[in-house]
Motif scaffolding. Structure first.
Motif, short mmCIF file in Angstrom:
data_model
loop_
_atom_site.label_atom_id
_atom_site.label_comp_id
_atom_site.label_asym_id
_atom_site.label_seq_id
_atom_site.Cartn_x
_atom_site.Cartn_y
_atom_site.Cartn_z
N VAL A 80 0.99 -1.18 0.05
CA VAL A 80 -0.09 -0.10 0.12
C VAL A 80 0.65 1.26 -0.05
CG1 VAL A 80 -1.53 1.49 1.64
CG2 VAL A 80 -1.97 -0.80 1.02
N TYR A 84 0.12 3.89 -2.71
CA TYR A 84 -0.59 4.92 -2.35
C TYR A 84 0.04 6.17 -2.38
CZ TYR A 84 -5.13 2.43 -1.66
OH TYR A 84 -6.16 1.71 -1.62
N ASN A 85 1.24 5.96 -1.89
CA ASN A 85 2.11 7.37 -1.75
C ASN A 85 2.43 7.72 -3.07
OD1 ASN A 85 2.73 7.93 0.78
ND2 ASN A 85 4.35 6.37 1.11
N ASP A 88 -0.88 9.65 -3.56
CA ASP A 88 -1.02 10.90 -2.64
C ASP A 88 -0.18 11.92 -2.93
OD1 ASP A 88 -2.03 11.68 -0.27
OD2 ASP A 88 -0.01 11.23 0.73
N GLN A 175 -7.17 3.41 -8.26
CA GLN A 175 -7.25 3.50 -6.91
C GLN A 175 -8.40 2.25 -6.13
OE1 GLN A 175 -7.01 7.53 -5.69
NE2 GLN A 175 -6.96 7.00 -3.51
N ASN A 179 -7.64 -1.06 -3.66
CA ASN A 179 -8.36 -1.63 -2.40
C ASN A 179 -8.55 -3.21 -2.60
OD1 ASN A 179 -8.22 0.94 -1.53
ND2 ASN A 179 -10.21 1.57 -2.31
#
Ligand code: ATP
Ligand code: MG
Lengths: 263, 307
Positions: A80, A84-85, A88, A175, A179
């Motif tokens: 993650v 995700y980074n 982000d 995204q 998940n």
């Protein structure tokens, strides 16, 4: 080498700063993890009792359960973290800054991920002790014997994280898929094919198997054969290399399309 | 010595031609302004130099070397994004971005303190960037480029959205950085005061092409026209305006057409305009000569291109 040291250092610092600055979030996350775990644990126990299994026999499965859960969280965190980074940082508008470093973006992400892993493993171990304390089931944690295979195996997960992160740069809708991917990862640490060969082909799977072998079998990392290490290292190198390749290619495409800026 | 060389740069986004075969050079230690209307390709050019956009054609050299191998020479602040981590303080941001480039240790810590002091941010050093004013955030971002200690700094619209005070502040800072720290700065802007006050050279883009490229001084000389301001007693009617335009001077109608500005190259030309005004019975309140300014030069150049 020194430059990676500074990179690692500021990454760890930033994580702690943010944990502290989001005190409320950090604490609620920890509580959530704890509650989730207890619910699953009590659920299993209730299930066992209703099947007429004595609580003494529950011991083994509990240990397995704890280790599986631990591995899963460690894996999720590194996976993650990279994927995700990237998203982000793209959202925040800092990805371009990261991209201007003389250190390659994929290397920055990997080092940052390692920093994150370190912090998270520390937190998980603390959480594990709290869980053992409240359930009063103490399993012998051979930290070194677990950490060594995890350290070897985690590069395969980082590779997968890099692939997802790279794709996320180009396909902005990814995204929601990320998940889902998290839950597929559970499979990697719970389903073990009979054949060494097949297990060795699946990312992290062989390592996870060996960690169960160490913890549940009362073994140590020296009990693993050269072949075991060979498979674990080979598996990690393979997926990590593919991850780097795909990620760097994705960055190139993103730079051609001018996608690094606004997400 | 050439700090930046752009050769035949071309960039398409799909079918949109953002940059069309442009070439220019920037000498080491100079401040160069890159100007042009919205969508003329300034940001694309800057990001190509930073290797954040891969062009379709052309070469970019940094101190004679390919820009893909020159990351350690370039830092930048981009427009429209945050550039910084808003949940970290100025001090933490500077430390972090130095770390991202593999820099750290006592020297960096010292430099951080010096920079924060220089930019009057010392009393804000422990406040989250999120809670700083726009001007201060911009200062922290510029300080960030300095802690990375690159010879070249690229700034995309560094004074956008700043109040007069912060504008002056940043303007002085940039001039100081270039002269006392011997940095090469390339900045894009729509602010002609900034160009006139601190830039050595300009590159003017329009629709992805370079339409002028020279030193600010030379352009000021070249366009040394006299600008007169004619203030009228009342605003012009539409037909009067058209009549005036027919005499074919560069006329600008300002303040709801109660003020005319005109660039003339011969003092006699002013009589043509006065005659025209007399013929139309338009009362003149005041006539005065204006200082030459870069804004007018810029408009001249870009308008010429349009016509
Ligand atoms: N990532 C992108 N994808 C598609 N088109 C783009 C992209 N970035 C810029 N463009 C287009 O390329 C052209 C040049 O844009 P650019 O942002 O370089 O101009 P600019 O001079 O910086 O404009 P401004 O003054 O508004 O900042 C514009 O037509 C713009 O719409
Ligand atoms: Mg722009």
């Amino acid at each position: 080498m020194k430059k990676f040291y500074y990179l690692f250092k500021v990454s760890v610092e930033k994580i702690f700063k943010e944990l502290k600055r989001y005190k409320f979030n950090t604490i609620s996350d920890l509580i959530l993890f704890y509650v989730l775990f207890m619910a699953m644990f009590l659920g299993i126990q209730g299930f066992g009792t209703s099947l007429g299994v004595s609580s003494a026999d529950m011991g083994d499965s509990l240990e397995g359960f704890i280790i599986g859960y631990f591995l899963w969280t460690v894996m999720i965190m590194s996976f993650v973290d990279i994927a995700y980074n990237v998203i982000d940082d793209a959202n925040k508008g800092t990805l371009e800054q990261l991209n201007m470093s003389n250190i390659n973006l994929s290397q920055i992400l990997v080092v940052r991920s390692m920093a994150n892993l370190l912090v998270n493993v520390l937190l998980s171990i603390v959480l594990l002790f709290i869980i053992m304390y409240t359930t009063n089931k103490w399993i012998e944690l051979k930290i070194l014997s677990i950490v060594i295979p995890i350290f070897i195996g985690i590069f395969s997960i980082l590779g997968i994280g890099l692939i997802c992160g790279g794709l996320a740069l180009i396909f902005k809708k990814i995204q929601s898929l990320l998940n889902l991917a998290q839950f597929f990862l559970i499979g990697l640490v719970t389903v073990f094919p009979k054949s060494k060969f097949i297990s060795g082909l699946i990312p992290f799977n062989y390592v996870a198997g060996k960690i169960f072998f160490i913890v549940l079998g009362g073994n140590s990392f020296v009990d693993l054969s050269v072949l075991d290490y060979g498979i674990m290292i080979g598996n990690s190198i393979f997926y990590f290399a593919i991850g780097l390749l795909v990620f760097n290619q994705c960055v190139k495409i993103a730079k051609k399309k001018g996608l690094l800026g606004q997400y | 010595m050439k700090a930046i060389e752009v050769e035949n740069l071309t960039k398409y986004y799909g079918k949109v031609k953002a940059v069309d075969n442009i070439s220019f050079e920037i000498e080491k230690g100079k401040i160069c302004g890159i100007l042009g209307p919205n969508g003329s390709g300034k940001t694309t050019t800057i990001k190509s130099i930073c290797n954040l956009i891969i062009p379709d054609k052309g070469n970019i050299k940094i101190f004679g070397k390919d820009n893909k191998k020159s990351a350690e020479h370039i830092s930048a602040v981009f427009e429209g994004t945050r550039n910084l981590y808003w949940r970290l303080t100025p001090k933490e941001n500077l430390r972090y971005f130095a770390g991202i480039r593999g820099l750290g240790g006592r020297k960096i810590e010292n430099n951080i303190d010096i920079l924060l002091d220089k930019f009057n941010l010392t009393d804000k050093k422990d406040v989250m960037v999120n809670n700083l004013s726009r001007g201060m955030q911009q200062k922290v971002a510029i300080a960030m480029t300095l802690i990375c200690d690159t010879e070249i700094i690229l700034l995309d619209e560094p004074t956008l959205g700043l109040d007069v005070q912060s504008f002056m502040n940043i303007k002085d800072m940039l001039a100081d950085i270039a002269s006392s720290m011997n940095k090469t700065i390339l900045l894009s802007t729509h602010d002609m005061n900034l160009v006139q006050d601190i830039c050595d050279d300009v590159v003017i883009l329009n629709k992805g092409k370079v339409i002028a490229q020279d030193s600010v001084e030379k352009l000021m000389d070249m366009f040394e026209s006299m600008t007169y301001e004619i203030i009228l007693a009342e605003s012009l009617s539409k037909s009067d305006k058209e009549c005036l335009l027919s005499i074919d001077y560069d006329l600008y109608f300002i303040n709801n057409k109660t003020k005319i500005e005109v660039d003339i190259f011969d003092i006699k030309e002013i009589y043509d305009i006065i005659d025209k005004l007399k013929e139309k019975n338009i009362l003149i309140k005041e006539i005065k000569q204006k200082d030459n300014n870069f804004e007018r030069i810029y408009l001249n150049i870009t308008n010429e291109e349009v016509n």
